[in-house]
Design an enzyme around this catalytic site. Structure first.
Site, PDB file in Angstrom:
ATOM      1  N   ASP A 123       0.842  -1.265  -0.097  1.00  0.00           N
ATOM      2  CA  ASP A 123       0.058   0.007   0.064  1.00  0.00           C
ATOM      3  C   ASP A 123       0.956   1.171  -0.087  1.00  0.00           C
ATOM      4  O   ASP A 123       2.191   1.005   0.461  1.00  0.00           O
ATOM      5  CB  ASP A 123      -0.899  -0.127   1.107  1.00  0.00           C
ATOM      6  CG  ASP A 123      -1.301   1.153   1.652  1.00  0.00           C
ATOM      7  OD1 ASP A 123      -2.442   1.749   1.042  1.00  0.00           O
ATOM      8  OD2 ASP A 123      -0.902   1.683   2.903  1.00  0.00           O
ATOM      9  N   GLU A 133      -5.573  14.231   7.169  1.00  0.00           N
ATOM     10  CA  GLU A 133      -5.355  15.063   6.135  1.00  0.00           C
ATOM     11  C   GLU A 133      -6.356  16.314   6.251  1.00  0.00           C
ATOM     12  O   GLU A 133      -6.202  17.452   5.954  1.00  0.00           O
ATOM     13  CB  GLU A 133      -6.020  14.428   5.041  1.00  0.00           C
ATOM     14  CG  GLU A 133      -4.929  13.478   4.598  1.00  0.00           C
ATOM     15  CD  GLU A 133      -5.097  12.005   4.861  1.00  0.00           C
ATOM     16  OE1 GLU A 133      -5.790  12.066   6.031  1.00  0.00           O
ATOM     17  OE2 GLU A 133      -4.717  10.924   4.426  1.00  0.00           O
ATOM     18  N   ALA A 171     -12.917   5.224   1.428  1.00  0.00           N
ATOM     19  CA  ALA A 171     -12.085   4.577   0.391  1.00  0.00           C
ATOM     20  C   ALA A 171     -12.785   4.331  -1.093  1.00  0.00           C
ATOM     21  O   ALA A 171     -12.242   4.472  -2.095  1.00  0.00           O
ATOM     22  CB  ALA A 171     -11.171   3.463   0.925  1.00  0.00           C
ATOM     23  N   THR A 185     -15.541   6.096  -2.193  1.00  0.00           N
ATOM     24  CA  THR A 185     -16.070   7.277  -2.741  1.00  0.00           C
ATOM     25  C   THR A 185     -15.060   8.061  -2.998  1.00  0.00           C
ATOM     26  O   THR A 185     -14.900   9.050  -4.008  1.00  0.00           O
ATOM     27  CB  THR A 185     -17.098   8.201  -2.062  1.00  0.00           C
ATOM     28  OG1 THR A 185     -16.516   8.471  -0.723  1.00  0.00           O
ATOM     29  CG2 THR A 185     -18.397   7.349  -1.780  1.00  0.00           C
ATOM     30  N   ARG A 186     -13.729   7.969  -2.238  1.00  0.00           N
ATOM     31  CA  ARG A 186     -12.760   8.918  -2.336  1.00  0.00           C
ATOM     32  C   ARG A 186     -13.106  10.365  -2.306  1.00  0.00           C
ATOM     33  O   ARG A 186     -12.133  11.305  -2.815  1.00  0.00           O
ATOM     34  CB  ARG A 186     -11.816   8.454  -3.507  1.00  0.00           C
ATOM     35  CG  ARG A 186     -11.265   7.205  -3.455  1.00  0.00           C
ATOM     36  CD  ARG A 186     -10.287   6.699  -4.322  1.00  0.00           C
ATOM     37  NE  ARG A 186     -11.002   6.787  -5.678  1.00  0.00           N
ATOM     38  CZ  ARG A 186     -10.367   7.034  -6.911  1.00  0.00           C
ATOM     39  NH1 ARG A 186      -9.341   7.670  -6.916  1.00  0.00           N
ATOM     40  NH2 ARG A 186     -11.323   6.841  -8.089  1.00  0.00           N
ATOM     41  N   MET A 187     -14.048  10.563  -1.447  1.00  0.00           N
ATOM     42  CA  MET A 187     -14.351  12.076  -1.465  1.00  0.00           C
ATOM     43  C   MET A 187     -14.787  12.339  -0.058  1.00  0.00           C
ATOM     44  O   MET A 187     -15.131  11.454   0.905  1.00  0.00           O
ATOM     45  CB  MET A 187     -15.601  12.517  -2.264  1.00  0.00           C
ATOM     46  CG  MET A 187     -15.135  12.443  -3.795  1.00  0.00           C
ATOM     47  SD  MET A 187     -16.586  12.826  -5.029  1.00  0.00           S
ATOM     48  CE  MET A 187     -17.973  13.124  -3.923  1.00  0.00           C
ATOM     49  N   SER A 188     -14.884  13.594   0.390  1.00  0.00           N
ATOM     50  CA  SER A 188     -15.472  13.985   1.938  1.00  0.00           C
ATOM     51  C   SER A 188     -15.861  15.280   1.609  1.00  0.00           C
ATOM     52  O   SER A 188     -15.903  15.906   0.685  1.00  0.00           O
ATOM     53  CB  SER A 188     -14.522  13.759   2.956  1.00  0.00           C
ATOM     54  OG  SER A 188     -13.566  14.729   2.720  1.00  0.00           O
ATOM     55  N   LYS A 218     -14.660  17.649  -1.240  1.00  0.00           N
ATOM     56  CA  LYS A 218     -13.365  17.486  -1.965  1.00  0.00           C
ATOM     57  C   LYS A 218     -12.955  16.167  -1.868  1.00  0.00           C
ATOM     58  O   LYS A 218     -13.626  15.296  -1.201  1.00  0.00           O
ATOM     59  CB  LYS A 218     -12.177  18.354  -0.831  1.00  0.00           C
ATOM     60  CG  LYS A 218     -12.120  17.334   0.408  1.00  0.00           C
ATOM     61  CD  LYS A 218     -10.885  18.149   1.286  1.00  0.00           C
ATOM     62  CE  LYS A 218     -10.617  17.096   2.408  1.00  0.00           C
ATOM     63  NZ  LYS A 218     -11.588  17.165   3.355  1.00  0.00           N
TER      64      LYS A 218
HETATM   65  N1  LIG Z   1      -9.987  13.235   3.866  1.00  0.00           N
HETATM   66  C1  LIG Z   1     -10.034  13.053   2.740  1.00  0.00           C
HETATM   67  N2  LIG Z   1     -11.044  13.685   2.043  1.00  0.00           N
HETATM   68  C2  LIG Z   1     -11.104  13.303   0.727  1.00  0.00           C
HETATM   69  N3  LIG Z   1     -10.463  12.705  -0.044  1.00  0.00           N
HETATM   70  C3  LIG Z   1      -9.480  12.072   0.358  1.00  0.00           C
HETATM   71  C4  LIG Z   1      -9.275  11.951   1.757  1.00  0.00           C
HETATM   72  N4  LIG Z   1      -8.085  11.236   2.056  1.00  0.00           N
HETATM   73  C5  LIG Z   1      -7.926  10.622   0.889  1.00  0.00           C
HETATM   74  N5  LIG Z   1      -8.496  11.058  -0.061  1.00  0.00           N
HETATM   75  C6  LIG Z   1      -8.574  10.832  -1.457  1.00  0.00           C
HETATM   76  O1  LIG Z   1      -8.919   9.467  -1.641  1.00  0.00           O
HETATM   77  C7  LIG Z   1      -7.953   8.503  -2.245  1.00  0.00           C
HETATM   78  C8  LIG Z   1      -7.807   7.262  -1.306  1.00  0.00           C
HETATM   79  O2  LIG Z   1      -7.313   7.635  -0.097  1.00  0.00           O
HETATM   80  P1  LIG Z   1      -6.884   6.369   0.911  1.00  0.00           P
HETATM   81  O3  LIG Z   1      -6.452   6.829   2.063  1.00  0.00           O
HETATM   82  O4  LIG Z   1      -8.117   5.443   0.589  1.00  0.00           O
HETATM   83  O5  LIG Z   1      -5.732   5.659  -0.087  1.00  0.00           O
HETATM   84  P2  LIG Z   1      -5.139   4.117  -0.275  1.00  0.00           P
HETATM   85  O6  LIG Z   1      -6.286   3.356  -0.981  1.00  0.00           O
HETATM   86  O7  LIG Z   1      -5.249   3.623   1.309  1.00  0.00           O
HETATM   87  O8  LIG Z   1      -4.075   4.005  -1.028  1.00  0.00           O
HETATM   88  P3  LIG Z   1      -2.791   4.548  -0.340  1.00  0.00           P
HETATM   89  O9  LIG Z   1      -2.859   4.322   1.340  1.00  0.00           O
HETATM   90  O10 LIG Z   1      -1.728   3.553  -1.119  1.00  0.00           O
HETATM   91  O11 LIG Z   1      -2.460   5.914  -0.954  1.00  0.00           O
HETATM   92  C9  LIG Z   1      -6.798   9.613  -2.012  1.00  0.00           C
HETATM   93  O12 LIG Z   1      -5.720   9.338  -3.006  1.00  0.00           O
HETATM   94  C10 LIG Z   1      -6.996  10.764  -2.223  1.00  0.00           C
HETATM   95  O13 LIG Z   1      -7.293  11.380  -3.345  1.00  0.00           O
HETATM   96 MG   LIG Z   2      -4.013   3.589   3.056  1.00  0.00          MG
END
Ligand SMILES: Nc1ncnc2c1ncn2[C@@H]1O[C@H](COP(=O)(O)OP(=O)(O)OP(=O)(O)O)[C@@H](O)[C@H]1O
Ligand SMILES: [Mg+2]
Ligand SMILES: [K+]
Length: 679
Positions: free
Chosen positions: A304, A345, A375, A377-380, A392
């Site tokens: 990861d 973040e 993870a 929606t990757r949005m908040s 965002k």
């Molecule tokens: N607090 C947040 N609010 C909005 N979007 C976020 C936030 N944190 C992360 N993201 C977005 O979501 C994506 C996925 O985040 P996540 O932490 O799940 O990554 P991951 O799948 O664990 O991969 P890795 O840990 O290898 O980066 C990030 O690359 C970022 O673009």
């Molecule tokens: Mg991670």
């Protein structure tokens, strides 16, 4: 771990000697068929020592029977000693950990918010406790409020405190560790007896140690060999009778014990325990020996990105507006999008925007609906009381979201986010309503020294793949900087599992290292799942190994130990069986000379007497076990070379060596016995 680096102490050796006697219990012994047969033989020779004519008139004197009995007894004790010694270090470590686990008082937060003092043993899953500076965290949990530096040295042996905070992948705390500064509110995640420390104690102690499939297969093979030799020896009796040759029982037992694979039978479990122990000394907790062995055969390693390859403290470092938006408008939008985001973040964005002079009154957003980060929606963000959505998130996800709303994607959005991504940063697009305001630049740092370690993995034939939820450009930059062979970007949890499955379907053994809750399913799917101790409880529970130092390249050490374990077992098995063949040539002639002295020409080794030959072979058979304990415990040295070359080398060394060594050894023992006038 606190006591791990300590070498063998005098106490451990004394304890192992005592345990060697305790392990003579037949109920324990039966688990090891080879040594159980030796034990039965020992008991029979004990009876013969009192009554040499027990089974039939025998030419063997009482002294000879006693000698055989004593040598057999020592054979058993040596084997038991090897196992007890291997177990010793783990037991000592478990004792140290138990001291850490002593009962503590906890401050339970009650429904009305007041605090109540309770014993840590009364805490149950779901309880909320408050822990202040200097206090021991009573049990495992997740921080739901606050940020504190935690001294985890009791568990990791590492004295520098680590920062833990609510939200995100650094929120889990372990019972037995200490809050070094500030205070935290913790939600209890385990019931008594199931905590991380409890699991750690039973692991290092070997309480739950189960034989691995490899060990079971080898034990079965050794048992079958033992049965075959038993039948061979038993059929010799009527044959000898027919030929009118007198074979006495003690000699038959001696022959049997020399022929069955007692060397590997006596050392097998010590080899496995020592392998697990070596992993622990590298500050890695392995839940099973099977996982360690699998590590020895790994083809692919999936990692990861955030928190594993990078430190994982992604911090806001720039708010870049798109054309037509002012810097202040963009900064305010970033602040608005993050006020309800409890992840590290999110908090770093609020902090930076506030520092830049922007404010957003709680009275305005207090009743807004929070949209938590996932993870998936990757949005908040949040939905304002008037219905306006503020968001965002990952740029690709945000583009889809805005297009679906009927909004337009600014022309310079890609340019800005690509600039950030090419620098290895994580770009987050920000929107209010259906309008995108700009991009937040989240910075993270790659852990040092990865490139060299991944190169070593490559030389062992292991492919490394980084799997990240981040965009392809960021992923490519970080992949290059860290030196991984390949990467997948914009990966959701199920995509991480899919990569693992795909590799497994190609017949490959896959290891995965990760730290986040979203890595948990993948950690469980992999053959070897190595969780970072800094990570979440879910990740640590799904994994079959935990690295207390949170170093993703630790897998390299685990792979070496796994390979070493497999090689050591193979080498000592080869040596043991080759040995037995040599002993056969010392004993068989002696037996026949004993019965028919005119066959003296069979005495090719020129041993003093037939009885001396048999006793010498039996003594050699016994002392080879303690002589090989250091190899069993430390492991045969593993050198990075091709599997074929390694195999050839070991067969030569341990196979041919295994045939030659006993001839020399038996001859020397025979000479010593002669010198002592015992033969
Ligand atoms: N607090 C947040 N609010 C909005 N979007 C976020 C936030 N944190 C992360 N993201 C977005 O979501 C994506 C996925 O985040 P996540 O932490 O799940 O990554 P991951 O799948 O664990 O991969 P890795 O840990 O290898 O980066 C990030 O690359 C970022 O673009
Ligand atoms: Mg991670
Ligand atoms: K043997």
């Amino acid at each position: 771990m606190a006591a791990s680096k300590k070498s063998l102490s005098k106490d451990m050796v004394l304890q192992a000697i005592a345990d060697a006697f305790k392990k003579l219990n037949p109920a324990v012994m039966i688990k090891n068929p080879v040594m159980f047969v030796v034990e039965v033989g020992t008991l029979i020779t004990l009876l013969l020592s009192f009554q040499p004519d027990l089974f039939a008139a025998s030419s063997a004197g009482r002294g000879y029977n006693i000698a055989v009995f004593l040598i057999l007894l020592f054979t058993l004790l040596f084997a038991n000693f090897a196992e007890a010694l291997a177990e010793g270090r783990g037991k000592a470590q478990a004792d140290t950990l138990r001291k850490t686990k002593s009962e503590t008082m906890a401050k339970l937060v009650q429904k009305d918010g007041s605090l109540k003092q309770v014993s840590s043993t009364q805490l149950r899953k779901g309880d909320i406790v408050r822990v202040d500076t200097g206090e021991i965290i009573p049990t495992d949990g997740e921080i739901i409020q606050g940020l504190a530096s935690i001294d985890e040295s009791a568990i990791t042996g590492e004295s520098a405190p680590v920062i833990k905070e609510a939200g995100g992948d650094f929120s889990s705390v372990t019972g037995g560790t200490r809050v070094a500064s500030d205070f935290i509110i913790v939600k209890v995640m385990t019931d008594p007896g199931e905590s991380f420390l409890d699991r750690m104690i039973s692991l290092v102690e070997g309480a739950k140690r189960q034989k691995t499939p490899n060990e079971i297969a080898l034990t079965t093979l050794l048992a079958v060999l033992t049965m075959i030799f038993l039948v061979v020896i038993l059929t010799m009796v009527p044959m000898a009778d027919y030929l009118d040759v007198k074979l006495d029982v003690a000699t038959l037992i001696a022959l049997l014990v020399c022929l069955i694979p007692t060397t590997i039978g006596g050392l097998l479990s010590a080899i496995g325990i020592a392998g697990m122990d070596r992993v622990t000394q590298f500050n890695v907790l392995a839940m099973s020996g099977k996982a360690v062995e699998a590590a020895g055969d790994i083809d692919t390693l999936i990692l990861d990105k955030t928190g594993t390859i990078t430190y994982g403290n992604r911090m806001a470092s720039e708010f870049a507006p798109v054309k037509g938006v002012s810097q202040n408008e963009m900064t305010l939008a970033a602040l608005k999008a993050s006020v309800k985001d409890e992840t590290p973040e999110g908090r770093s964005i609020v902090e930076m925007a506030t520092k830049l002079g922007e404010t957003f009154a709680e009275s305005e957003y207090g009743s807004a609906e929070p949209i938590e980060f996932t993870a998936e929606t990757r949005m908040s963000g949040l939905d304002m009381p008037d219905g306006t959505p503020i968001r965002k998130g990952a740029v690709d996800a945000m583009k889809k979201y805005i297009s679906a709303k009927g909004g337009s994607v600014p022309a310079d959005l890609d340019e800005i986010s690509n600039r950030i991504a090419k620098a290895g940063g994580t770009p987050l697009a920000v929107s209010i309503g259906d309008r995108i305001y700009g991009v937040i630049y989240l910075k993270d740092t790659v852990k040092p020294g990865l490139k060299e370690r991944f190169a070593e993995l490559r030389s062992m034939g292991i492919k490394t793949i980084m799997a990240t939820g981040d965009n392809p450009l960021t992923a490519a930059t970080i992949a290059l900087e860290a030196g991984v062979d390949d990467f997948i970007a914009e990966a959701k949890p199920e995509d991480k599992i899919a990569v693992i499955r795909k590799e497994q379907q190609e017949g490959k053994l896959v290891a995965m290292t990760g730290d986040g809750t979203n890595d948990a399913p993948a950690l469980a799917q992999a053959d070897v799942g190595l969780a970072m101790n800094s990570g979440t409880m879910a990740a640590k529970e799904a994994a079959n190994m935990i690295d207390l130092d949170s170093d993703p390249t630790k897998l390299l050490s685990v792979v070496s130990i796994g390979k070493q374990l497999l090689i050591t077992r193979g080498a000592l098995t080869t040596f043991s069986i080759a040995n037995d063949i040599a002993k056969y040539f010392a004993i068989i002639p002696a037996m026949f000379i004993l019965a028919m002295p005119q066959l003296q020409s069979l005495n090719i080794m020129d041993l003093a007497s037939p009885q001396s030959a048999i006793l010498s072979a039996l003594i050699f058979n016994a002392i080879i076990i303690p002589l090989l304990i250091p190899i069993a415990m430390r492991g045969v040295k593993y050198r990075a070379m091709s599997a074929d070359r390694l195999l050839t080398r070991n067969v030569l060394l341990y196979g041919i060596g295994g045939v030659i060594v006993p001839f020399i050894g038996i001859k020397i023992i025979d000479l010593i016995l002669q010198g002592l006038h015992l033969a």
